[in-house]
Design a protein around this motif. Structure first.
Motif, mmCIF file in Angstrom:
data_model
loop_
_atom_site.group_PDB
_atom_site.id
_atom_site.type_symbol
_atom_site.label_atom_id
_atom_site.label_comp_id
_atom_site.label_asym_id
_atom_site.label_seq_id
_atom_site.Cartn_x
_atom_site.Cartn_y
_atom_site.Cartn_z
ATOM 1 N N PHE A 93 0.789 -1.232 0.000
ATOM 2 C CA PHE A 93 0.000 0.000 0.000
ATOM 3 C C PHE A 93 0.819 1.278 0.000
ATOM 4 O O PHE A 93 0.254 2.364 0.045
ATOM 5 C CB PHE A 93 -0.928 0.019 1.228
ATOM 6 C CG PHE A 93 -1.851 -1.159 1.301
ATOM 7 C CD1 PHE A 93 -2.888 -1.318 0.395
ATOM 8 C CD2 PHE A 93 -1.685 -2.121 2.284
ATOM 9 C CE1 PHE A 93 -3.752 -2.394 0.461
ATOM 10 C CE2 PHE A 93 -2.535 -3.209 2.362
ATOM 11 C CZ PHE A 93 -3.573 -3.352 1.442
ATOM 12 N N LYS A 113 -6.774 4.640 2.912
ATOM 13 C CA LYS A 113 -8.215 4.655 2.631
ATOM 14 C C LYS A 113 -8.885 3.356 3.045
ATOM 15 O O LYS A 113 -10.029 3.365 3.488
ATOM 16 C CB LYS A 113 -8.491 4.971 1.168
ATOM 17 C CG LYS A 113 -8.057 3.920 0.189
ATOM 18 C CD LYS A 113 -8.362 4.341 -1.247
ATOM 19 C CE LYS A 113 -7.831 3.332 -2.239
ATOM 20 N NZ LYS A 113 -8.059 3.787 -3.622
ATOM 21 N N TYR A 114 -8.215 2.241 2.975
ATOM 22 C CA TYR A 114 -8.822 0.966 3.353
ATOM 23 C C TYR A 114 -9.073 0.905 4.853
ATOM 24 O O TYR A 114 -10.070 0.333 5.305
ATOM 25 C CB TYR A 114 -7.956 -0.208 2.891
ATOM 26 C CG TYR A 114 -7.685 -0.143 1.410
ATOM 27 C CD1 TYR A 114 -8.705 -0.346 0.487
ATOM 28 C CD2 TYR A 114 -6.418 0.177 0.934
ATOM 29 C CE1 TYR A 114 -8.463 -0.261 -0.880
ATOM 30 C CE2 TYR A 114 -6.167 0.270 -0.424
ATOM 31 C CZ TYR A 114 -7.192 0.051 -1.329
ATOM 32 O OH TYR A 114 -6.953 0.153 -2.676
ATOM 33 N N TRP A 152 -12.096 3.147 5.427
ATOM 34 C CA TRP A 152 -13.318 2.463 4.989
ATOM 35 C C TRP A 152 -13.746 1.433 6.017
ATOM 36 O O TRP A 152 -14.929 1.333 6.358
ATOM 37 C CB TRP A 152 -13.105 1.790 3.648
ATOM 38 C CG TRP A 152 -12.919 2.705 2.473
ATOM 39 C CD1 TRP A 152 -13.127 4.060 2.432
ATOM 40 C CD2 TRP A 152 -12.472 2.337 1.175
ATOM 41 N NE1 TRP A 152 -12.834 4.542 1.181
ATOM 42 C CE2 TRP A 152 -12.427 3.499 0.389
ATOM 43 C CE3 TRP A 152 -12.088 1.131 0.604
ATOM 44 C CZ2 TRP A 152 -12.033 3.499 -0.950
ATOM 45 C CZ3 TRP A 152 -11.695 1.128 -0.736
ATOM 46 C CH2 TRP A 152 -11.676 2.295 -1.495
#
Length: 73
Positions: A44, A56-57, A60
């Protein structure tokens, strides 16, 4: 929000200023190894604690957990 830094940071980082912790490698987080940090970087582009927190993961997943706690599914 209060957080016990001794519970989330390796001992060497618990007394450092927050700016230093955010710039530290993710291995500064308790339970995250240097190998884990390498894998996060490869997968990442995560190099620092701040990068990891802004991934962002991660955001989320946190939003989904928060939604789960506010909405009966």
């Amino acid at each position: 929000m209060a957080i016990d830094l001794d519970k989330v940071l390796d001992k060497a980082w618990a007394d450092k200023p927050l700016s230093d912790v955010l710039a530290a490698p993710v291995a500064a987080l308790k339970g995250v190894t240097e190998k884990d940090g390498e894998l996060l970087r490869e997968a990442f582009g995560v190099k620092t604690v701040a990068d990891f927190g802004q991934l962002k993961y991660v955001r989320w997943a946190q939003a989904l957990v928060a939604l789960h706690h506010t909405v009966k599914v």
